[in-house]
Design a protein around this motif. Sequence first.
Motif, PDB file in Angstrom:
ATOM      1  N   SER B  20       1.246  -1.196   0.101  1.00  0.00           N
ATOM      2  CA  SER B  20      -0.072   0.417  -0.042  1.00  0.00           C
ATOM      3  C   SER B  20       0.982   1.562  -0.337  1.00  0.00           C
ATOM      4  O   SER B  20       0.825   2.496  -1.009  1.00  0.00           O
ATOM      5  CB  SER B  20      -0.965   0.204   1.581  1.00  0.00           C
ATOM      6  N   ILE B  24       0.387   5.344  -1.608  1.00  0.00           N
ATOM      7  CA  ILE B  24       0.032   6.762  -0.786  1.00  0.00           C
ATOM      8  C   ILE B  24       1.043   7.281  -1.219  1.00  0.00           C
ATOM      9  O   ILE B  24       0.071   8.394  -1.286  1.00  0.00           O
ATOM     10  CB  ILE B  24       0.010   5.302   0.466  1.00  0.00           C
ATOM     11  N   THR B  73     -16.472   4.988  -0.236  1.00  0.00           N
ATOM     12  CA  THR B  73     -14.985   4.681  -1.264  1.00  0.00           C
ATOM     13  C   THR B  73     -15.066   4.876  -3.306  1.00  0.00           C
ATOM     14  O   THR B  73     -14.818   5.320  -3.791  1.00  0.00           O
ATOM     15  CB  THR B  73     -14.005   4.288  -0.963  1.00  0.00           C
ATOM     16  N   SER B  86      -7.188   7.059  -2.717  1.00  0.00           N
ATOM     17  CA  SER B  86      -6.524   6.549  -2.232  1.00  0.00           C
ATOM     18  C   SER B  86      -6.347   7.351  -0.290  1.00  0.00           C
ATOM     19  O   SER B  86      -6.175   7.080   0.670  1.00  0.00           O
ATOM     20  CB  SER B  86      -5.513   5.808  -2.093  1.00  0.00           C
ATOM     21  N   GLY B 116      -9.267   1.220  -0.247  1.00  0.00           N
ATOM     22  CA  GLY B 116      -9.053   2.362  -0.274  1.00  0.00           C
ATOM     23  C   GLY B 116      -8.033   2.689  -2.347  1.00  0.00           C
ATOM     24  O   GLY B 116      -8.038   3.938  -2.307  1.00  0.00           O
ATOM     25  N   ILE B 117      -7.595   1.816  -2.679  1.00  0.00           N
ATOM     26  CA  ILE B 117      -6.857   0.935  -4.023  1.00  0.00           C
ATOM     27  C   ILE B 117      -7.442   0.607  -4.251  1.00  0.00           C
ATOM     28  O   ILE B 117      -7.802   0.686  -5.451  1.00  0.00           O
ATOM     29  CB  ILE B 117      -5.394   0.434  -3.351  1.00  0.00           C
TER      30      ILE B 117
END
Lengths: 260, 230
Positions: B20, B24, B73, B86, B116-117
């Motif tokens: 991740s 980010i 999201t 993200s 988030g991704i």
Amino acid sequence: MTHILDDYAVSSPLRYRNNWLKLTVVAFGILAGVSSNSPFVPLVIAVCMSFATVYFGKVPAGPYFRILAAPAGFVMVSAVIIAFFFGEGEKLFSFEVLGFTLGVGSAGLNMALLVLARTLGGMSCLLFLSLTTPMIELFSVLKATRIPDSFIEISMMMYRYIFVFLEVAMGVKYAQTVRLGYKDFRTSFRSVAMLATNLFIRSWEQGEKLYVSMNSRCYDGKLTMLDEKRPVRLLEIVLTCGYFTLVLAVFYFTRGISFI
Amino acid sequence: MHIFEGFLPSPWWQIWFAVSIPVIMYGIYQMNKLVSQRREIVPLLAVAGAFIFVMSSLKLPSVTGSSSHPTGTGMAAILFGPAVTSVLSVIVLLYQSLFLAHGGLTTLGANVFSMGIAGPFVAYAFYKMASKAGMNFYLNVFLATAIANWVTYVVTSLQLALAFPFEGSVFASFKMFALVFATTQVPLAIMEGALTALIMKYVVQIKGDVLVGLNVLTSSAATKLREAME
């Protein structure tokens, strides 16, 4: 939705203790719990942290255990799946459902108990942090790290607006409820959609206003805040060291031991 | 669907952080570029993040009686693009774990990856492709958000399966986790899709220019949608 954990943290006496000490305690507990191979370590951590939160942090015990039970649904389902299917070896007991043989093996049961204990330990550490430390205190800690400024700025403003919007959302929801907006599935769906739309539009306008008001007060991409100095007391060090030794001792003596 | 603190064993939570963090970092880089061009974007992003948080803490009316929360999201990805989403979702997930006891700190990497991704990227790609193909706007929003929710749930099942393989087979455990969580997630995704489409309808009706400003709709498409309503 009416209570978020920050509310308890603001009135907790532990709020005025050293942030770094609290973070060390929490990080130690989380890491020790996650890396232990026996369920006893996370259980000891859970007992210690719960005691610290309820006794030193003055969080009422009833709500505390209700919050601790929040992940129960997800964790129980996953733990049951793991108990039935994880690992090979002897089945302790088994039965047939629709032609499939389902059995609980000792490896699976041990794994499920370990995961349950770890989650309990981890959640109690997390709750200790969130029930005794308001986010405001953590911002100064974040600023001391090398996390990009824009990220912290946005989290600070977001923190403020979460409360503004929660209040708006609660007000609207209350108004909708007294007008029978949640009387059945169809109406409540429509009500939730209207509530969310209203919130979106309002947050949009609020964002524009916020920019204007901050700009007129010479905002240049940095919000500065007061970082209070709070020395660590001797008693706190003694307690922390005692806790660390206890956990490490349990960690050492229960290596490889499991319930079954 | 959040994975709770302590649930993922040792090699896996570090791995998901490692996966991740680069994304980010890229998201923060993109955001900084955006902020240096248009400074008014900072407060807007902040209120958008707060909106996602409050949305995700709203309880959806659910058929099964259990409370279910939208992830929000998918909607954010359509509005702000996946990179910014993200970054916002990192903050939102951190706040959710601290304020609502949803999720955790060691599992933050895994949760950020799934919610988030993976979800937002797929939703955004779907939305862009479908709108180029001329799909109806509301249907598109419905599908994109529902797909985001499903991708999130499939990725979460995969994360659990990788950490707890059954008799050495990741696929067997993936099937099992996916099957059990499907009972709540499939209807929830449809609910969230329908809710987001309805929200978009109201937003077009009341404040369509916001969507035009965010490049979600072209101005001609927005006028057409509004005329269709009258």
